[in-house]
Enzyme design. Structure first.
Site, short mmCIF file in Angstrom:
data_model
loop_
_atom_site.label_atom_id
_atom_site.label_comp_id
_atom_site.label_asym_id
_atom_site.label_seq_id
_atom_site.Cartn_x
_atom_site.Cartn_y
_atom_site.Cartn_z
CB CYS A 64 -27.82 -11.81 -10.57
SG CYS A 64 -27.28 -10.33 -12.62
CB CYS B 103 -20.46 -11.88 -9.85
SG CYS B 103 -20.98 -9.88 -9.31
CB CYS C 61 -23.38 -4.06 -12.76
SG CYS C 61 -22.53 -4.75 -11.75
CD GLN D 252 -6.89 -0.41 -3.51
OE1 GLN D 252 -7.33 -0.89 -3.82
NE2 GLN D 252 -5.20 -0.19 -3.00
CE1 TYR E 58 5.05 -1.28 -9.47
CE2 TYR E 58 6.07 -1.44 -6.98
CZ TYR E 58 5.72 -1.46 -7.63
OH TYR E 58 6.83 -3.00 -8.77
CD GLU F 245 1.22 5.93 -9.76
OE1 GLU F 245 1.06 4.95 -9.34
OE2 GLU F 245 1.09 5.71 -10.76
CG ASP G 259 -0.65 -1.27 -3.42
OD1 ASP G 259 -0.81 -2.18 -3.90
OD2 ASP G 259 -1.79 -0.15 -3.43
CB CYS H 232 -4.99 -7.19 -6.57
SG CYS H 232 -3.81 -6.49 -7.55
N1 SAH Z 1 -0.80 2.34 -3.45
C1 SAH Z 1 -1.64 2.81 -4.63
C2 SAH Z 1 -2.14 2.58 -5.67
C3 SAH Z 1 -2.00 0.81 -5.74
S1 SAH Z 1 -2.15 -0.05 -7.38
C4 SAH Z 1 -3.87 3.25 -3.69
O1 SAH Z 1 -3.65 1.98 -3.12
O2 SAH Z 1 -4.43 3.53 -4.52
C5 SAH Z 1 -0.65 0.31 -8.41
C6 SAH Z 1 0.54 1.49 -8.90
O3 SAH Z 1 1.17 1.53 -9.29
C7 SAH Z 1 -1.02 2.38 -10.49
O4 SAH Z 1 -1.39 3.41 -9.65
C8 SAH Z 1 0.21 2.15 -10.71
O5 SAH Z 1 0.17 2.64 -11.80
C9 SAH Z 1 1.51 1.85 -10.89
N2 SAH Z 1 2.77 1.35 -11.54
C10 SAH Z 1 2.39 0.23 -12.64
N3 SAH Z 1 3.79 0.16 -12.85
C11 SAH Z 1 4.80 0.99 -12.18
C12 SAH Z 1 5.90 0.61 -12.01
N4 SAH Z 1 6.59 0.04 -12.89
N5 SAH Z 1 6.76 1.61 -11.46
C13 SAH Z 1 5.72 2.35 -10.88
N6 SAH Z 1 4.60 2.40 -10.67
C14 SAH Z 1 3.64 2.15 -11.08
#
Ligand code: SAH
Length: 473
Positions: free
Chosen positions: A72, A81, A160, A284, A313, A334, A382, A409
């Site tokens: 690139c 990247c 990209c 994702q 989450y 969430e 998550d 992550c």
């Molecule tokens: N498990 C899902 C999302 C993961 S990303 C997947 O795999 O697609 C993390 C998520 O946590 C996001 O959707 C975000 O909006 C949420 N989040 C962030 N802070 C939070 C909180 N304090 N309480 C509940 N959810 C939250």
């Protein structure tokens, strides 16, 4: 202390967590961006203090055998990247080591629990989401681009290698409209101008495209013309949304969304289920690797009939819903209201009747569920990069689940959190890094924790099942 502008001959021996090469000169760590482990080179010191220094490659003496030619042109200017200059095997080794070092040193877990990283077979065009800042190039043309590393300088660019190929035509048509109507890009220095970001999303399995324009305005000049140009030029376009962000902020989107065309969302298929995705909701970014990530999470969750699953989450409900068929009941939590609306819709369109979704902060939702005497057998966590709140970990441990599956992550916050879980009697049994973001420093990790004190109960249940089956014979 190393002297500024002094040149040293040295060898790169490691990477920082940000992917910069590191060498040691007179016992002092020197960070050298764009270098590769194994490079023998001359380094010029740019900045220095007693503990460490920053340098740049002055002359390459012998490049590392791990190096490849970056494919690139703007790799070194763009912040997207980190690893287009080393082989994929070296990149995986960096990610494996990063997870290993962090989880063993900070998390205190036994290194033998960490399995080999799940590699990505497709390393280009994997991103189904792009949020591109809009600027004017030096010739006055309106362009989209990327921010240079650690800066707010926009590097103009029309394509990209990481992002979905279907974005290219959307970018081109949008820029044709912006340039022909001369709609000014937003300038954060004086809070003037209109066009802030072009936000694109693509559903890989259904070939559906979403275009969202983030603007410092409630309406766009010649809005109808833009809609016509985009819909005529993009056969897979499902919806166009205008997001208004009139704040002085680096947060990309504002609170108001107005649908200019279509339904305001796209649908994708993931792990055999259908999902509604709104621009507000998290989804994702790497479809293929997400299916692998969720498969690992499901293996770790190892749900049995009659078990309750809590998906913390949960976003639009993806992880929990893909496991719901095996559980007695799924509860998803969430904080974003629109994501919860999507999650409810997603349960409905997939005919999943045993799911409940709660729109609340994770910590207060956990307390509420505990007060309701809900006893999840398995909890999925998550969280975003900052990890779990300490009080959430307290509440979760107090709910005594048999298994906790933590999808993270950020290895550093994961390590911090698994250490706290261990203090509460939840021990890491397995950790698998997953390469969700090839060519970048980011790495996802899935961890299975279980309660030492509850494991005996788990065993008894297992042997009871065996007894039952043997009595049937
Ligand atoms: N498990 C899902 C999302 C993961 S990303 C997947 O795999 O697609 C993390 C998520 O946590 C996001 O959707 C975000 O909006 C949420 N989040 C962030 N802070 C939070 C909180 N304090 N309480 C509940 N959810 C939250």
């Amino acid at each position: 202390m190393l002297k500024k502008n002094e040149i040293y001959q040295t060898e790169i021996i490691d990477y920082t967590t940000e992917g910069s090469g590191v060498c040691k000169i007179d016992g002092i760590a020197v960070f050298v961006p764009n270098s590769a482990v194994g490079d023998r080179l001359k380094v010029r010191i740019l900045k220095s203090n007693k503990k460490y220094a920053y340098g740049k490659i002055e002359e390459m003496i012998e490049p590392s055998e791990n190096r490849i030619t970056p494919d690139c042109d703007i790799f070194h200017q763009c912040g997207g990247c980190t690893f287009r200059h080393i082989s994929y095997e070296s990149e995986l080794a960096f990610k494996q080591k990063r997870v290993y070092d962090t989880l063993t040193r900070i998390g205190g877990i036994d290194g033998s629990m960490i399995h080999e990283i799940e590699r990505a077979d497709y390393r280009d065009q994997y991103r189904n989401k792009a949020q591109l800042p809009i600027t004017r190039d030096k010739d006055g043309h309106i362009r989209v681009g990327f921010f240079a590393p650690a800066s707010h300088r926009i590097i103009p660019l029309d394509d990209c290698m990481l992002q979905s190929a279907s974005f290219r035509a959307a970018i081109q048509i949008f820029l044709d409209w912006a340039n022909s109507e001369n709609v000014p890009p937003y300038d954060e220095r004086n809070h003037s101008g209109i066009l802030r970001h072009l936000y694109l999303r693509y559903a890989e399995n259904t070939d559906e495209l979403m275009v969202c324009i983030v603007a410092n305005a409630k309406e766009l000049r010649k809005e109808k013309k833009l809609v016509k140009m985009l819909t005529q030029g993009l056969p897979n376009l499902k919806t166009i949304v205008l997001n208004t962000n009139a704040e002085k902020t680096n947060v990309i989107t504002g609170d108001t969304y107005r649908v200019l065309y279509g339904s305001g969302y796209i649908t994708d298929e993931l792990c055999g289920l259908k999902f509604y995705i709104s621009p507000q909701s998290f989804y994702q970014v790497n479809h293929r690797q997400t299916e692998k990530l969720y498969t690992i999470a499901a293996e770790f969750a190892a749900l049995k009939q009659g078990e309750i699953l809590l998906d913390m989450y949960c976003g639009i409900g993806t992880i929990g819903l893909t496991m719901a068929a095996k559980a007695e009941k799924l509860i998803g939590v969430e904080i974003i209201p629109r994501a919860i609306e999507d999650a409810k819709k997603n349960a409905e369109i997939n005919g999943i009747g045993n799911a409940e979704f709660i729109c609340k902060d994770a910590s207060s939702a956990a307390i509420m569920l505990k007060d309701r005497q809900i006893k999840p057998d398995c909890i999925i966590l998550d969280p975003p990069r900052k990890g779990c709140a300490k009080d959430l970990i307290d509440t979760i441990a107090g709910m005594s689940p048999l298994r906790i599956v933590y999808v993270s992550c950020d290895p550093a916050t994961l390590a911090r959190d698994i250490k706290i879980f261990a203090e509460k009697g939840y021990y890491t049994e397995k950790a698998i890094p997953v390469d969700m973001f090839p060519r970048t420093v980011h790495v996802e990790t899935v961890v299975l924790m279980s309660a030492a004190s509850r494991r005996s109960r788990f065993r008894v249940e297992t042997s009871l099942t065996c007894d039952k089956s043997s009595s049937r014979i």
